[in-house]
Design a protein around this motif. Structure first.
Motif, PDB file in Angstrom:
ATOM      1  N   LEU A  24     -10.116   3.703   0.530  1.00  0.00           N
ATOM      2  CA  LEU A  24      -9.050   4.635   0.930  1.00  0.00           C
ATOM      3  C   LEU A  24      -8.373   4.182   2.215  1.00  0.00           C
ATOM      4  N   ALA A  25      -9.124   3.615   3.126  1.00  0.00           N
ATOM      5  CA  ALA A  25      -8.535   3.153   4.392  1.00  0.00           C
ATOM      6  C   ALA A  25      -7.605   1.973   4.175  1.00  0.00           C
ATOM      7  N   ARG A  26      -7.962   1.071   3.273  1.00  0.00           N
ATOM      8  CA  ARG A  26      -7.125  -0.123   3.048  1.00  0.00           C
ATOM      9  C   ARG A  26      -5.870   0.217   2.282  1.00  0.00           C
ATOM     10  N   GLY A  27      -5.984   0.908   1.166  1.00  0.00           N
ATOM     11  CA  GLY A  27      -4.815   1.389   0.438  1.00  0.00           C
ATOM     12  C   GLY A  27      -4.010   0.366  -0.332  1.00  0.00           C
ATOM     13  N   SER A  28      -4.499  -0.866  -0.483  1.00  0.00           N
ATOM     14  CA  SER A  28      -3.766  -1.855  -1.280  1.00  0.00           C
ATOM     15  C   SER A  28      -3.901  -1.510  -2.759  1.00  0.00           C
ATOM     16  N   SER A  29      -3.235  -2.272  -3.595  1.00  0.00           N
ATOM     17  CA  SER A  29      -3.284  -2.005  -5.031  1.00  0.00           C
ATOM     18  C   SER A  29      -4.704  -2.115  -5.570  1.00  0.00           C
ATOM     19  N   THR A  30      -5.407  -3.173  -5.182  1.00  0.00           N
ATOM     20  CA  THR A  30      -6.791  -3.349  -5.625  1.00  0.00           C
ATOM     21  C   THR A  30      -7.693  -2.274  -5.029  1.00  0.00           C
ATOM     22  N   SER A  31      -7.490  -1.985  -3.742  1.00  0.00           N
ATOM     23  CA  SER A  31      -8.295  -0.959  -3.081  1.00  0.00           C
ATOM     24  C   SER A  31      -8.083   0.404  -3.719  1.00  0.00           C
ATOM     25  N   ARG A  32      -6.855   0.668  -4.155  1.00  0.00           N
ATOM     26  CA  ARG A  32      -6.570   1.939  -4.820  1.00  0.00           C
ATOM     27  C   ARG A  32      -7.373   2.060  -6.119  1.00  0.00           C
ATOM     28  N   THR A  33      -7.476   0.966  -6.873  1.00  0.00           N
ATOM     29  CA  THR A  33      -8.272   0.979  -8.103  1.00  0.00           C
ATOM     30  C   THR A  33      -9.751   1.199  -7.785  1.00  0.00           C
ATOM     31  N   VAL A  34     -10.233   0.537  -6.748  1.00  0.00           N
ATOM     32  CA  VAL A  34     -11.627   0.717  -6.330  1.00  0.00           C
ATOM     33  C   VAL A  34     -11.865   2.158  -5.886  1.00  0.00           C
ATOM     34  N   ALA A  86      17.265   4.885  -5.246  1.00  0.00           N
ATOM     35  CA  ALA A  86      16.249   3.856  -5.112  1.00  0.00           C
ATOM     36  C   ALA A  86      14.892   4.523  -5.002  1.00  0.00           C
ATOM     37  N   PRO A  87      13.890   4.027  -5.713  1.00  0.00           N
ATOM     38  CA  PRO A  87      12.587   4.676  -5.671  1.00  0.00           C
ATOM     39  C   PRO A  87      11.964   4.583  -4.290  1.00  0.00           C
ATOM     40  N   ASP A  88      11.300   5.650  -3.882  1.00  0.00           N
ATOM     41  CA  ASP A  88      10.619   5.648  -2.604  1.00  0.00           C
ATOM     42  C   ASP A  88       9.436   4.699  -2.650  1.00  0.00           C
ATOM     43  N   ALA A  89       9.122   4.114  -1.505  1.00  0.00           N
ATOM     44  CA  ALA A  89       7.952   3.258  -1.428  1.00  0.00           C
ATOM     45  C   ALA A  89       6.706   4.130  -1.558  1.00  0.00           C
ATOM     46  N   PRO A  90       5.679   3.623  -2.211  1.00  0.00           N
ATOM     47  CA  PRO A  90       4.473   4.437  -2.374  1.00  0.00           C
ATOM     48  C   PRO A  90       3.826   4.724  -1.029  1.00  0.00           C
ATOM     49  N   ARG A  91       3.280   5.911  -0.898  1.00  0.00           N
ATOM     50  CA  ARG A  91       2.591   6.274   0.327  1.00  0.00           C
ATOM     51  C   ARG A  91       1.230   5.608   0.346  1.00  0.00           C
ATOM     52  N   ARG A  92       0.821   5.188   1.517  1.00  0.00           N
ATOM     53  CA  ARG A  92      -0.489   4.560   1.652  1.00  0.00           C
ATOM     54  C   ARG A  92      -1.559   5.635   1.656  1.00  0.00           C
ATOM     55  N   THR A  93      -2.711   5.326   1.058  1.00  0.00           N
ATOM     56  CA  THR A  93      -3.785   6.307   0.954  1.00  0.00           C
ATOM     57  C   THR A  93      -4.419   6.611   2.303  1.00  0.00           C
ATOM     58  N   GLY A  94      -4.261   5.700   3.269  1.00  0.00           N
ATOM     59  CA  GLY A  94      -4.864   5.910   4.582  1.00  0.00           C
ATOM     60  C   GLY A  94      -3.911   6.433   5.624  1.00  0.00           C
ATOM     61  N   SER A  95      -2.728   6.920   5.229  1.00  0.00           N
ATOM     62  CA  SER A  95      -1.767   7.450   6.196  1.00  0.00           C
ATOM     63  C   SER A  95      -1.607   8.953   6.003  1.00  0.00           C
ATOM     64  N   GLY A  96      -1.110   9.621   7.030  1.00  0.00           N
ATOM     65  CA  GLY A  96      -0.907  11.065   6.946  1.00  0.00           C
ATOM     66  C   GLY A  96      -2.222  11.799   6.744  1.00  0.00           C
ATOM     67  N   PHE A  97      -2.249  12.677   5.745  1.00  0.00           N
ATOM     68  CA  PHE A  97      -3.478  13.410   5.420  1.00  0.00           C
ATOM     69  C   PHE A  97      -4.605  12.460   5.049  1.00  0.00           C
ATOM     70  N   GLY A  98      -4.255  11.287   4.547  1.00  0.00           N
ATOM     71  CA  GLY A  98      -5.262  10.304   4.175  1.00  0.00           C
ATOM     72  C   GLY A  98      -6.154   9.895   5.336  1.00  0.00           C
ATOM     73  N   GLY A 152     -15.824   8.709   6.015  1.00  0.00           N
ATOM     74  CA  GLY A 152     -16.574   7.877   6.953  1.00  0.00           C
ATOM     75  C   GLY A 152     -17.774   8.596   7.532  1.00  0.00           C
ATOM     76  N   ILE A 153     -17.593   9.881   7.865  1.00  0.00           N
ATOM     77  CA  ILE A 153     -18.717  10.674   8.389  1.00  0.00           C
ATOM     78  C   ILE A 153     -19.820  10.780   7.345  1.00  0.00           C
ATOM     79  N   PHE A 154     -19.431  11.051   6.098  1.00  0.00           N
ATOM     80  CA  PHE A 154     -20.429  11.146   5.032  1.00  0.00           C
ATOM     81  C   PHE A 154     -21.079   9.786   4.768  1.00  0.00           C
ATOM     82  N   ALA A 155     -20.315   8.726   4.870  1.00  0.00           N
ATOM     83  CA  ALA A 155     -20.889   7.391   4.659  1.00  0.00           C
ATOM     84  C   ALA A 155     -21.962   7.094   5.700  1.00  0.00           C
ATOM     85  N   ILE A 156     -21.664   7.392   6.955  1.00  0.00           N
ATOM     86  CA  ILE A 156     -22.628   7.121   8.033  1.00  0.00           C
ATOM     87  C   ILE A 156     -23.858   8.012   7.907  1.00  0.00           C
ATOM     88  N   SER A 157     -23.621   9.318   7.708  1.00  0.00           N
ATOM     89  CA  SER A 157     -24.768  10.238   7.652  1.00  0.00           C
ATOM     90  C   SER A 157     -25.636   9.992   6.420  1.00  0.00           C
TER      91      SER A 157
END
Length: 195
Positions: free
Chosen positions: A114-124, A52-64, A72-77
């Motif tokens: 990157l924090a949201r990690g949904s399909s649409t957010s991934r495209t963005v 069975a295929p593994d579920a995709p990893r979220r972009t905001g988990s683990g190293f994300g 976020g630091i670069f966004a604020i600064s």
């Protein structure tokens, strides 16, 4: 021993074993005398869950999480710096400060996507991080070839030298992370072969 009241329960004279229909016989082979065999669980119906295929990893988990933190630091600064530059010193370097504002917007969008990690957010996120990489390369080359156009540095000037080249490395890491956490291809997403 014979049972005159119930001849069916009398043991077989040849073998000495109780008759097959007797209630004294074990219910199944291997069961102790007088006890029934335990129920055997049936195998579940349906196909086995192999491969069975593994579920995709979220972009905001683990190293994300680290990646989102750095973005976020670069966004604020970048937002704080661009806001001050645009409000107070716009006339000194409009191109440089305008590009700093663009960088701030790109960092904000990339952080949220990157924090949201949904399909649409991934495209963005793919779009924002790609724009970021192109921006760093273009502004970095432009600032080296025409320093007069950048009397004040931007986040992306000289390929981000003022920030330890993190602006140059960050989009490469971001695109790599998006690639590694991409959803697995399934039979519905694979292109069909043409005859």
């Amino acid at each position: 021993m014979t049972h005159p009241e119930n001849p069916e329960t009398a043991p077989d004279p040849a073998t000495g074993a109780p008759p097959s229909g007797s209630s004294d016989a074990p219910a199944a082979l291997g069961a102790p005398d007088g006890q029934s065999a335990p129920d055997v669980a049936e195998a579940p119906a349906g196909p086995a869950m192999q491969g069975a295929p593994d579920a995709p990893r979220r972009t905001g988990s683990g190293f994300g999480r680290v990646l989102v933190l750095v973005y976020g630091i670069f966004a604020i600064s970048a937002t704080a710096r661009a806001s001050i530059q645009l409000l107070r010193d716009w006339h000194e370097a409009p191109v440089a400060y305008g590009l700093s504002a663009l960088a701030a917007v790109v960092y904000i969008v990339a952080t949220i996507a990157l924090a949201r990690g949904s399909s649409t957010s991934r495209t963005v996120a793919w779009t924002a991080v790609t724009v970021e990489l192109v921006g760093v390369l273009a502004v970095g080359a432009w600032s080296l070839l025409d320093p007069a156009a950048f009397p004040k540095p931007t986040v992306w000037s000289d390929f981000g030298i003022g920030y330890g080249f993190v602006p140059l490395v960050l989009p490469v890491v971001g695109l790599t992370w998006l690639w590694r956490t991409r959803p697995p291809r399934t039979s519905t997403t694979e292109p069909k072969e043409t005859a």
